[in-house]
Scaffold this active site. Structure first.
Site, PDB file in Angstrom:
ATOM      1  N   ASP A 114      -2.073  -0.091   5.863  1.00 56.33           N
ATOM      2  CA  ASP A 114      -2.389   0.584   7.129  1.00 56.33           C
ATOM      3  C   ASP A 114      -3.875   0.804   7.373  1.00 56.33           C
ATOM      4  O   ASP A 114      -4.259   1.251   8.447  1.00 56.33           O
ATOM      5  CB  ASP A 114      -1.720   1.966   7.164  1.00 56.33           C
ATOM      6  CG  ASP A 114      -2.388   2.927   6.198  1.00 56.33           C
ATOM      7  OD1 ASP A 114      -2.474   2.573   5.007  1.00 56.33           O
ATOM      8  OD2 ASP A 114      -2.865   3.992   6.627  1.00 56.33           O
ATOM      9  N   ASP A 139       0.873  -1.172   0.000  1.00 55.63           N
ATOM     10  CA  ASP A 139       0.000   0.000   0.000  1.00 55.63           C
ATOM     11  C   ASP A 139       0.915   1.229   0.000  1.00 55.63           C
ATOM     12  O   ASP A 139       2.106   1.117   0.315  1.00 55.63           O
ATOM     13  CB  ASP A 139      -0.886  -0.037   1.265  1.00 55.63           C
ATOM     14  CG  ASP A 139      -1.623   1.265   1.474  1.00 55.63           C
ATOM     15  OD1 ASP A 139      -2.312   1.709   0.529  1.00 55.63           O
ATOM     16  OD2 ASP A 139      -1.498   1.862   2.564  1.00 55.63           O
TER      17      ASP A 139
HETATM   18 MG   LIG Z   1      -2.981   3.356   3.125  1.00 54.47          MG
END
Ligand SMILES: [Mg+2]
Length: 262
Positions: free
Chosen positions: A198, A20
């Site tokens: 996250d 990510d």
């Molecule tokens: Mg992210």
């Protein structure tokens, strides 16, 4: 001992890397266009990609063009808009599209509705819409209600909440599906997947990678199905730099032993 000590040793040459971007490789900024990935981290990602024969993909909510700008000179496989658009290792594009009349109707409706909320804006991503409220956090509930109302009326869409953003995207699209598609193809197929992210949008990716017996790492606080954890973007950077350093030492050792054998 640091938290990253609990992450098992990574076999760089046998790993399929999935990263990510926002909140993982790059710190969150007030505006998405202010976000950057530090030059030494981009250099390290290029080295990881080389060591894995190109099996490294960015998997993000951002469009692929933005990912290319953010990660230059790295420009490889990528999944944008949570997997609605995917560029495979050969450079071929795969996309899931909303019908043009639906996209046009939604754009008009959302742009009109969001004018009621100061500091909020709609981002059109072609196959998805992001309702941003980072600069109008007092409107969080209203923005969520607006998005909920839209998905109730359009069952082909689902909500994807994130950090100060809620997105409306096609129901069949998520990061897990994008990772699964990469894992069917060279140079990813046959490797151990590793995904690090996250946010809530990353949970589908973690589920997929857990199912493939890979390594999943959640960055920052919050419940997650990921098996390992790093505290923040700085720890992610340190972990990546340590991996690359180990790789360098390993290749020096290998060269030495080849030289000794001559
Ligand atoms: Mg992210």
């Amino acid at each position: 001992m640091t938290l990253s000590d609990s992450i098992p040793p990574i076999m760089l040459a046998d790993t399929a890397w999935f990263f990510d971007v926002d909140g993982t490789l790059a710190g969150i900024e007030t505006r998405p266009e202010w976000v950057t990935i530090p030059a030494n981290i981009k250099e390290a990602l290029c080295k990881l990609s080389d060591a894995a024969n190109g099996a490294l993909a960015l998997v993000s909510g951002r469009p692929i063009a933005e990912l290319d700008t953010l990660s230059a000179p790295l420009r490889g496989p990528a999944a944008g808009v949570h997997g609605a658009k995917r560029r495979d290792a050969r450079g071929d594009l795969h996309r899931v599209a909303l019908s043009a009349p639906l996209a046009a109707a939604l754009a008009q409706e959302l742009k009109q509705a969001i004018t009621a909320f100061d500091g909020c804006h709609v981002e059109e991503k072609g196959v998805a819409f992001a309702l941003h409220y980072r600069q109008g956090p007092q409107h969080q509930e209203s923005i969520l209600a607006l998005a909920q109302d839209v998905v109730t009326r359009y069952p082909e869409l689902v909500l994807q909440p994130g950090k100060c953003v809620v997105e409306l995207k096609p129901a069949c699209v998520d990061k897990g599906a994008a990772i699964a598609a990469f894992m069917q193809e060279a140079p990813f197929a046959g490797r151990t997947p590793l995904f690090i992210g996250d946010d809530l949008t990353d949970e589908a990716g973690f589920k997929q990678v857990n199912a493939l017996r890979g390594i999943t790492i959640k960055v920052g606080p919050g419940n997650s199905v990921a098996r390992y954890h790093l505290d923040d973007v700085d720890q992610v950077h340190q972990w990546i730099l340590t991996l690359v350093e180990k790789q360098k030492n390993q290749s020096i050792k290998t060269k030495k032993s080849v030289g000794e054998g001559l």
